[in-house]
Each structure stands twice: as structure tokens, then as C-alpha cells.
Write an enzyme that holds these catalytic residues in place. Structure first.
Site, short mmCIF file in Angstrom:
data_model
loop_
_atom_site.label_atom_id
_atom_site.label_comp_id
_atom_site.label_asym_id
_atom_site.label_seq_id
_atom_site.Cartn_x
_atom_site.Cartn_y
_atom_site.Cartn_z
N LYS A 1 -0.84 12.28 -29.88
CA LYS A 1 -1.22 11.57 -28.64
C LYS A 1 -1.07 10.06 -28.84
CE LYS A 1 -6.06 11.81 -30.15
NZ LYS A 1 -7.28 12.63 -30.09
N TYR B 1 -8.59 -22.51 -30.20
CA TYR B 1 -9.33 -22.61 -28.94
C TYR B 1 -10.82 -22.74 -29.19
CZ TYR B 1 -5.20 -21.27 -26.22
OH TYR B 1 -3.97 -21.23 -25.63
#
Ligand SMILES: *Cc1c(COP(=O)(O)O)cnc(C)c1O
Length: 373
Positions: free
Chosen positions: A36, A255
Site C-alpha cells: 500500500k 525562519y
């Protein structure tokens, strides 16, 4: 020297070797493969081709769209779709010959009616809940099913359940689930049974029954956290250093200036960020440094170099002060996943698990598949 900013190398020989190891552990039961989420991020097509060649014949996915991709690579494979039968979706299982995993009496009623209309019983798995409370019939519902007429309208090809905490052998829930699963098997005797995921294969008593369903360990994840990893690494992520700079004490990085240099430091910037699936939570902050919490890191010339400042969308800054200068230079290589930084360690440092790191691997990396060993 690769020219790509970041390269993801996927070792299909190691994938095949990992499946063989689990296959031997599961014997005499069958060993399937869970593919999956694009085979946990490594690419469903190359994974299925490799696993089929290694001898794997049964595959599990979450969605019908994934199952169709498995069938395109391995038309003779048995493919189960784990996430249940959505209303009105039964016909989508017909032509590609997919097997739904039915997890409620409503789903079973719909599949049974579809089989009657389509001319006869078709295979499906029955998912019984043993403690996850996510998908699956209760023991009472399984009893109703076994006593009622619907069970004859389709072919119950597999009885399955899923372990809640198989990676932790000290958690008493596994023994309770194993007992509950035995009780479920006695309600539907003769139907092949499947309980173990990859970690389940390593639990005391090996609750493997007829079919094991490993995922993570195939891709190199450790099915036995806290103990040595028996699996071979499959993915390796490397980034090139874009530039190197020196900063003075008290200067801030990234940042919002979340990290400040405690002393003169040498920094290297690499072209990987959260847009590539590297979690933002791995960023290095003053608070984490003060608390002694491990943050994200990369290996430069074999030296562990912590992330400093925020993980940005496309860039990460490393503190390479301790790394050998000949490696910590423009164009040099930083290993983000590989060697001492295995998937589980990278997950731990980001405050998550290796599964999330693996399935989040971005689309922007240059992907190199090494041929089968
Ligand atoms: C994902 C999944 C697996 C595989 O689990 P791993 O821990 O990756 O081995 C097995 N069974 C079910 C039902 C799953 O959802």
C-alpha cells in the site's frame, strides 16, 4: 558525482532479500507483501516486479487504484484491498479480479448481493476486530455471519485481523488479540487465517497462522524496535551541499531564528525540505538544544551533523563544524537516510516513526533503482 540536488537510491536486491528472510520466518505459512501507499513510498511497480520474481504471490494494498497497479505488474497475483468496500464499489473489483477485505456486515451483505447478481461466489477476506476498533466485525457479528445465509453467497478466502502493538513484545494486548483471533477462527473453521504484520512475525509464539502480511520490514524498517534490525536497508537518501558559511556566536539561522550559534560555527545548506516529505518537526531549536533533545541530522564525511534552525520548504541547514572539511564543502554529500541514520532513527529524531518518513519520501528526489542482487 550525481548532479541532482538529492538522490534516493532504492536497493531492490535488499527488498528481495528482506522478503526471503520473512518468507523463511513465516514458513510453512505463506508470506505475502503489503505494498500500500506506493509500496511504502519506494514505488509500487518496481516493488511488485521484484517481490513477484522473489516468489511472493499475495499482495495487500489499501485502495482499488493501488490494486490495479499491482495487477498490471503481476496479473496472476492475488490482491487484497484492505480498506473495505465502499457503497456501490463492488463492480470495480470484478474485471481486475481483486479481493475486497470486508470489515462490516453491511459490506458483506453488499458483496454477497453483488456475487449473486454476477453469477456466483467470489473470494473476499473477512476482517474481524480484535482490539483496534478501526475496521472489522465484532465476534458477535462474526457469529451472526457464520449462522446466517450470506456466508454461502460469497467465498470467504481469508479470515484476518490486525495487531495493535506487535512491535512491543511487552504489551499484553498482543496475547489478548491472539486469543480473540483463535476464538474467531473456531467460528469459521477451515477458512485460511492471517494475523501477523512484520512485527507479528517476531512476537513470541509467532502468530502466523496461514499467511503473514509484512510491510515496513520489507523496506528495511526494524520490526523489532530496540533490538538489532534483522533487515537490510532498502532506501538511501543523499543530498548535495549547496553552500557552506561561517557564522559567529549569537547569530541566528532560518525562519524565525529558532536556533542561535553558541560559538563560531560552520554551516552547510542542502536542497531538501518539508516539500520533499522531510518533517518540519526535525528542525533544530535553542529549546531542543537546551533540553538535550535529538533533532534531525545528516552524516557528512561520516560525522553526525545536526539540523540547525527550521526545516524550510526546500532547504535544511546543517551544523558541519565537526565534520571533516574535505567532505563539508560545496558539492559534498550529506546522507539523510543511510548508515547510522536508519529509518527508525530518522523517525525518532523527527518525533515520529520510520513508517511516516518512508511513506512521505518526496517526488522531487532523483530516484535510482539498483538492479536485483
Ligand atoms: C499496513 C498493514 C500491514 C503491514 O504492517 P507492517 O507493520 O508495515 O508490517 C498488515 N496488515 C494490515 C491490516 C495493515 O493495514
Amino acid at each position: 558525482m550525481p548532479v541532482a540536488p538529492a538522490t534516493l537510491t532504492i536497493d531492490l536486491g535488499a527488498l528481495a532479500a528482506n522478503w526471503r528472510l520473512l518468507h523463511e520466518r513465516a514458513a510453512p505459512a505463506e508470506c505475502a507483501a503489503v505494498v500500500k501507499a506506493d509500496a511504502y513510498g519506494i514505488g509500487i511497480e518496481p516493488a511488485v516486479r521484484t517481490l513477484w520474481a522473489a516468489g511472493c504471490r499475495t499482495f495487500f494494498v489499501a485502495h482499488v487504484s493501488e490494486a490495479k497497479r499491482v495487477k498490471a505488474e503481476a496479473p496472476a497475483a492475488t490482491v487484497y484491498v484492505l480498506n473495505g468496500l465502499l457503497p456501490g464499489s463492488a463492480a470495480s473489483y470484478l474485471a481486475p479480479e481483486l479481493h475486497p477485505v470486508l470489515g462490516s456486515l453491511d459490506e458483506i451483505a453488499e458483496w454477497a448481493a453483488f456475487c449473486v447478481a454476477a453469477g456466483g461466489p467470489r473470494p473476499a477476506a473477512i476482517h474481524v476486530d480484535t482490539g483496534m476498533n478501526r475496521l472489522g466485525l465484532s465476534a458477535k457479528e462474526l457469529g451472526e455471519l457464520a449462522a446466517g445465509p450470506l456466508i454461502r453467497d460469497f467465498e470467504p478466502a481469508l479470515l484476518m485481523s490486525h495487531l495493535v502493538a506487535a512491535e512491543d513484545p511487552a504489551d499484553p494486548i498482543s496475547a489478548k488479540q491472539i486469543a480473540a483471533f483463535e476464538a474467531a477462527r473456531s467460528i469459521l473453521p477451515g477458512v485460511p487465517a492471517s494475523l501477523a504484520n512484520c512485527s507479528g512475525l517476531f512476537l513470541p509464539g509467532r502468530p502466523v497462522h496461514d499467511l503473514a502480511r509484512p510491510g515496513y520490514a520489507l523496506y528495511g524498517g526494524n520490526p523489532t524496535p530496540g533490538r538489532p534490525n534483522p533487515m537490510r536497508p532498502v532506501v538511501r537518501l543523499e543530498a548535495r551541499i549547496v553552500q557552506v558559511r561561517e557564522i559567529g556566536p549569537g547569530e541566528r539561522v532560518g525562519y524565525n531564528g529558532r536556533w542561535s550559534a553558541p560559538s563560531p560555527r560552520r554551516l552547510a545548506t542542502i536542497s531538501v525540505g518539508y516539500a520533499d516529505g522531510y518533517p518540519r518537526s526535525a528542525g533544530g531549536t535553542d529549546e531542543a538544544a537546551a533540553a538535550g533533545i535529538d533533532r534531525g541530522a545528516a552524516l557528512v564525511g561520516g560525522t553526525l551533523c545536526p539540523f540547525v534552525g527550521a526545516v524550510s520548504m526546500d532547504l535544511i541547514v546543517l551544523d558541519v563544524t565537526e565534520a571533516p572539511a574535505k567532505a563539508a564543502r560545496r558539492g559534498g554529500t550529506a546522507v539523510l537516510i543511510g548508515d547510522a541514520l536508519d529509518l527508525d532513527e530518522v523517525g525518532r529524531r523527527a518525533g515520529t516513526i520510520g513508517y511516516e518518513i518512508l511513506t512521505g519520501l518526496g517526488r522531487r528526489y532523483e530516484r535510482r533503482y539498483s538492479p536485483m542482487a
